[in-house]
Structures are given as structure tokens and as C-alpha cells.
Design an enzyme around this catalytic site. Sequence first.
Site, mmCIF file in Angstrom:
data_model
loop_
_atom_site.group_PDB
_atom_site.id
_atom_site.type_symbol
_atom_site.label_atom_id
_atom_site.label_comp_id
_atom_site.label_asym_id
_atom_site.label_seq_id
_atom_site.Cartn_x
_atom_site.Cartn_y
_atom_site.Cartn_z
ATOM 1 N N HIS A 1 96.660 -0.044 18.636
ATOM 2 C CA HIS A 1 96.005 0.597 17.490
ATOM 3 C C HIS A 1 96.775 0.300 16.205
ATOM 4 C CE1 HIS A 1 92.843 2.837 19.455
ATOM 5 N NE2 HIS A 1 93.699 3.387 20.310
ATOM 6 N N CYS B 1 93.029 -3.921 14.975
ATOM 7 C CA CYS B 1 91.842 -3.873 14.132
ATOM 8 C C CYS B 1 92.186 -4.159 12.673
ATOM 9 C CB CYS B 1 91.165 -2.510 14.250
ATOM 10 S SG CYS B 1 90.393 -2.222 15.849
ATOM 11 N N ARG C 1 89.637 -8.444 13.414
ATOM 12 C CA ARG C 1 90.893 -8.334 14.151
ATOM 13 C C ARG C 1 91.994 -9.083 13.402
ATOM 14 N NH1 ARG C 1 88.009 -5.239 16.000
ATOM 15 N NH2 ARG C 1 87.413 -4.869 18.189
#
Length: 245
Positions: free
Chosen positions: A136, A204, A213
Site C-alpha cells: 500500500h 498505487c 501503478r
Amino acid sequence: MNRRATPRSVLGELLLTAGTLVLLFLGWQLVWTDVTAGAASAATSDAVEARFASAGAFAGATERATTSGGGDPVRTQAPPSGDAVGLVHVPRFGPGWSVAALEGTDRGSVLDRGVLGRYDGTAMPGEIGNLALAGHRTTYGAPLSRIDELVAGDPVVVETLQGWFSYRVSGHEIVTPDRVDVIAPVPGEPGDAPTAGALTLTACHPRFSARLRYVVHADLVAQTPREQGAPQALEPAAAPARAQG
């Protein structure tokens, strides 16, 4: 005397309630998930370090040959989903910064614990091929919140029971989510047979969006056996600082 509710007043109340719920959700998503995932990440990393200290082997049934970045081959084991792959050290993120890497990229059981996840079928640390890890960039501990700060030449060291595998950042790219070729054995060249070790980190992009990405590539440059101690890139090595959001 009670005033009768009008369509406008009812709509206003509904909008106010909806706004409150949105703010509560954002607070949970941006703050509370970082708190809980940060604690889970620290606990996971502590458990991995304890396994190293006790010289326990990773669980898994299949041994896989690895390259040592110039030395003799070593053997590692492919762990089951959710088990430890190793610890990832990134000096660019601060002295002693490290975070656990687990097998798999399932959000609930792996990534939402504030750790990195190994893409299924990619190389293990030190192997010829591409070790691809996801994490993340925002929320849930955000272990790759600073991925865009990595520059060519930066070291990224993956610690396993066998030792430390040192990678050197070669560059980055921003791609659409369907560009799975970035985690191919030869990044960007699906179908080609690998002849060297590589590492790919994905998160991300941009922040607070999953539209694209952010991808960082690195090359395997060295292996340091555990009995020789941590590689120079990690010195001085104080107690690891856990990934923070």
C-alpha cells in the site's frame, strides 16, 4: 407548535447525515487503518526476526534454487500463502527502516496488515528471475508511501534465513494496472528467460488512487551470508524502525 418537515429540510438532513458518514469513513480509512496495520506490521516483523534468531526454517514443501549474486547457489523454500518471505530493508526511507514481506498479494490476509506481498509465481529472494513485491502507498500502514523517493543506485536489501540479498535500484516507471509485464521474470519482456536476479516494487499511483501503478525496478548485485553479518548498505544497523503510514 411543531413545524412540518418540507422536502428541502428532509434533503438537508439527509445530506448532513451523509456528509458525517463520509467524514467518519475517511477518518477510519486514513487514520485508524494506519494505526491497526502499523501494529500488525510491527508484530509480523518481530515474529520474522524471532524466527531468524532461533534459526528456524521457513515453512513450505518445495525447495527452490537461487542465485547468490556472484557466489555459490543457495537453497530456499517457497512459503505457503501468508507466511514470511523475509524482511525488506530500504535505507532511503531512514536508518534501520524495514518491513516484512509475506507470500501472496491478497488484501485482507496480507497487504492490509501493513506489509509487502510477493506476487505468486515470481522469484524468491536471490533467485534468477524477478522478485516482485506489492504494498500500500496510502492507508493500512502504507509501507510504500515513499516509493517515489527511490532513485537509481539506491540499495534495497531483502533479509532471509540464508542471509541478505542486495539489490540496486535501476529506475522506475508509471504504468496502468493491466501492465503485468512489469513483474515478468525479465521485467517488461514477457516470455524472455531470465539470466539474472531482479526486484520489482509496485504501489498505487497517484496517492489516494488506484488508477495507475508506480513501479520501481532493481538488480540483484550481491548476497551476504548470515554468518558474515549485515551488508555495508545497512550499517550502522540499529533496531529496525517499522514502516509507518
